[in-house]
Design a protein around this motif. Structure first.
Motif, mmCIF file in Angstrom:
data_model
loop_
_atom_site.group_PDB
_atom_site.id
_atom_site.type_symbol
_atom_site.label_atom_id
_atom_site.label_comp_id
_atom_site.label_asym_id
_atom_site.label_seq_id
_atom_site.Cartn_x
_atom_site.Cartn_y
_atom_site.Cartn_z
ATOM 1 N N GLY A 52 0.784 -1.224 0.000
ATOM 2 C CA GLY A 52 0.000 0.000 0.000
ATOM 3 C C GLY A 52 0.812 1.268 0.000
ATOM 4 O O GLY A 52 0.257 2.363 0.111
ATOM 5 N N SER A 53 2.113 1.184 -0.145
ATOM 6 C CA SER A 53 2.956 2.381 -0.068
ATOM 7 C C SER A 53 2.761 3.331 -1.257
ATOM 8 O O SER A 53 3.131 4.492 -1.177
ATOM 9 C CB SER A 53 4.430 1.995 0.045
ATOM 10 N N ALA A 54 2.153 2.857 -2.360
ATOM 11 C CA ALA A 54 1.910 3.714 -3.522
ATOM 12 C C ALA A 54 0.474 4.244 -3.558
ATOM 13 O O ALA A 54 0.078 4.894 -4.518
ATOM 14 C CB ALA A 54 2.204 2.950 -4.809
ATOM 15 N N LYS A 55 -0.267 3.981 -2.511
ATOM 16 C CA LYS A 55 -1.667 4.414 -2.475
ATOM 17 C C LYS A 55 -1.738 5.936 -2.628
ATOM 18 O O LYS A 55 -1.029 6.678 -1.957
ATOM 19 C CB LYS A 55 -2.315 3.995 -1.157
ATOM 20 N N GLY A 56 -2.610 6.372 -3.554
ATOM 21 C CA GLY A 56 -2.774 7.793 -3.798
ATOM 22 C C GLY A 56 -1.761 8.379 -4.766
ATOM 23 O O GLY A 56 -1.858 9.541 -5.131
ATOM 24 N N LYS A 57 -0.784 7.611 -5.198
ATOM 25 C CA LYS A 57 0.244 8.097 -6.115
ATOM 26 C C LYS A 57 -0.017 7.663 -7.554
ATOM 27 O O LYS A 57 0.692 8.068 -8.453
ATOM 28 C CB LYS A 57 1.623 7.590 -5.695
ATOM 29 N N LEU A 58 -1.026 6.847 -7.751
ATOM 30 C CA LEU A 58 -1.294 6.276 -9.060
ATOM 31 C C LEU A 58 -2.744 6.572 -9.434
ATOM 32 O O LEU A 58 -3.642 6.391 -8.621
ATOM 33 C CB LEU A 58 -1.069 4.761 -9.017
ATOM 34 N N VAL A 59 -2.944 7.038 -10.658
ATOM 35 C CA VAL A 59 -4.288 7.332 -11.132
ATOM 36 C C VAL A 59 -4.559 6.466 -12.348
ATOM 37 O O VAL A 59 -3.770 6.452 -13.298
ATOM 38 C CB VAL A 59 -4.431 8.826 -11.511
ATOM 39 N N VAL A 60 -5.662 5.736 -12.324
ATOM 40 C CA VAL A 60 -6.065 4.898 -13.443
ATOM 41 C C VAL A 60 -7.344 5.492 -14.010
ATOM 42 O O VAL A 60 -8.338 5.652 -13.293
ATOM 43 C CB VAL A 60 -6.303 3.435 -12.992
ATOM 44 N N ALA A 61 -7.304 5.815 -15.301
ATOM 45 C CA ALA A 61 -8.470 6.420 -15.950
ATOM 46 C C ALA A 61 -9.629 5.430 -15.982
ATOM 47 O O ALA A 61 -9.423 4.210 -16.047
ATOM 48 C CB ALA A 61 -8.109 6.851 -17.368
ATOM 49 N N ASN A 62 -10.844 5.943 -15.954
ATOM 50 C CA ASN A 62 -12.023 5.080 -15.971
ATOM 51 C C ASN A 62 -12.108 4.251 -17.239
ATOM 52 O O ASN A 62 -12.664 3.157 -17.244
ATOM 53 C CB ASN A 62 -13.293 5.920 -15.817
ATOM 54 N N ASP A 63 -11.539 4.747 -18.349
ATOM 55 C CA ASP A 63 -11.610 4.031 -19.621
ATOM 56 C C ASP A 63 -10.286 3.342 -19.978
ATOM 57 O O ASP A 63 -9.989 3.135 -21.147
ATOM 58 C CB ASP A 63 -12.033 4.975 -20.735
ATOM 59 N N PHE A 64 -9.517 2.963 -18.986
ATOM 60 C CA PHE A 64 -8.198 2.379 -19.262
ATOM 61 C C PHE A 64 -8.276 1.111 -20.095
ATOM 62 O O PHE A 64 -7.343 0.769 -20.806
ATOM 63 C CB PHE A 64 -7.427 2.102 -17.962
ATOM 64 N N ASP A 65 -9.400 0.405 -20.054
ATOM 65 C CA ASP A 65 -9.522 -0.839 -20.810
ATOM 66 C C ASP A 65 -10.416 -0.688 -22.051
ATOM 67 O O ASP A 65 -10.817 -1.667 -22.653
ATOM 68 C CB ASP A 65 -10.031 -1.959 -19.916
ATOM 69 N N ALA A 66 -10.690 0.546 -22.441
ATOM 70 C CA ALA A 66 -11.503 0.790 -23.628
ATOM 71 C C ALA A 66 -10.708 0.421 -24.877
ATOM 72 O O ALA A 66 -9.480 0.478 -24.882
ATOM 73 C CB ALA A 66 -11.916 2.261 -23.675
ATOM 74 N N PRO A 67 -11.404 0.039 -25.949
ATOM 75 C CA PRO A 67 -10.699 -0.295 -27.203
ATOM 76 C C PRO A 67 -9.916 0.916 -27.724
ATOM 77 O O PRO A 67 -10.302 2.060 -27.515
ATOM 78 C CB PRO A 67 -11.834 -0.653 -28.170
ATOM 79 N N LEU A 68 -8.827 0.635 -28.408
ATOM 80 C CA LEU A 68 -8.014 1.693 -28.999
ATOM 81 C C LEU A 68 -8.753 2.295 -30.192
ATOM 82 O O LEU A 68 -9.568 1.616 -30.842
ATOM 83 C CB LEU A 68 -6.676 1.125 -29.473
ATOM 84 N N PRO A 69 -8.471 3.557 -30.506
ATOM 85 C CA PRO A 69 -9.062 4.147 -31.710
ATOM 86 C C PRO A 69 -8.645 3.357 -32.942
ATOM 87 O O PRO A 69 -7.579 2.742 -32.982
ATOM 88 C CB PRO A 69 -8.468 5.562 -31.736
ATOM 89 N N GLU A 70 -9.469 3.410 -33.977
ATOM 90 C CA GLU A 70 -9.201 2.594 -35.164
ATOM 91 C C GLU A 70 -7.968 3.038 -35.931
ATOM 92 O O GLU A 70 -7.384 2.257 -36.676
ATOM 93 C CB GLU A 70 -10.431 2.599 -36.069
ATOM 94 N N ASP A 71 -7.540 4.297 -35.770
ATOM 95 C CA ASP A 71 -6.361 4.770 -36.485
ATOM 96 C C ASP A 71 -5.057 4.298 -35.841
ATOM 97 O O ASP A 71 -3.969 4.524 -36.356
ATOM 98 C CB ASP A 71 -6.372 6.298 -36.618
ATOM 99 N N ILE A 72 -5.135 3.623 -34.727
ATOM 100 C CA ILE A 72 -3.931 3.052 -34.064
ATOM 101 C C ILE A 72 -3.904 1.559 -34.379
ATOM 102 O O ILE A 72 -4.818 0.825 -34.003
ATOM 103 C CB ILE A 72 -3.960 3.286 -32.538
ATOM 104 N N PRO A 73 -2.847 1.093 -35.073
ATOM 105 C CA PRO A 73 -2.763 -0.342 -35.409
ATOM 106 C C PRO A 73 -2.571 -1.183 -34.154
ATOM 107 O O PRO A 73 -1.922 -0.787 -33.208
ATOM 108 C CB PRO A 73 -1.555 -0.441 -36.328
ATOM 109 N N SER A 74 -3.163 -2.349 -34.171
ATOM 110 C CA SER A 74 -3.038 -3.232 -33.002
ATOM 111 C C SER A 74 -1.943 -4.234 -33.179
ATOM 112 O O SER A 74 -1.384 -4.438 -34.179
ATOM 113 C CB SER A 74 -4.343 -3.950 -32.740
#
Length: 74
Positions: A52-74
């Motif tokens: 827990g030493s990193a608690k509050g130091k890291l921010v994860v966006a709500n859409d972190f697992d959303a699909p990539l835009p189509e103009d970015i190759p996978s």
């Protein structure tokens, strides 16, 4: 304890010398009788992990697992 060896002996017996270094001995490697290098054990530093030493130091966006835009190759 200090052990002094020449370069040829160090090359020939490196594995054996490393075992001695792991046991805490110091090995001096010499060329033409003059010391040029020293083999010593590495001091292992074990950092204590604190959960827990990193608690509050890291921010994860709500859409972190959303699909990539189509103009970015996978």
């Amino acid at each position: 304890m200090l052990l002094k060896v020449n370069v040829h002996e160090a090359k020939t017996n490196l594995s054996k010398l490393l075992v001695q270094v792991e046991e805490g001995k110091e090995v001096i490697i010499a060329r033409a009788g003059k010391p040029v290098a020293r083999l010593v054990p590495i001091e292992r530093q074990t950092a204590q992990r604190i959960p827990g030493s990193a608690k509050g130091k890291l921010v994860v966006a709500n859409d972190f697992d959303a699909p990539l835009p189509e103009d970015i190759p996978s």
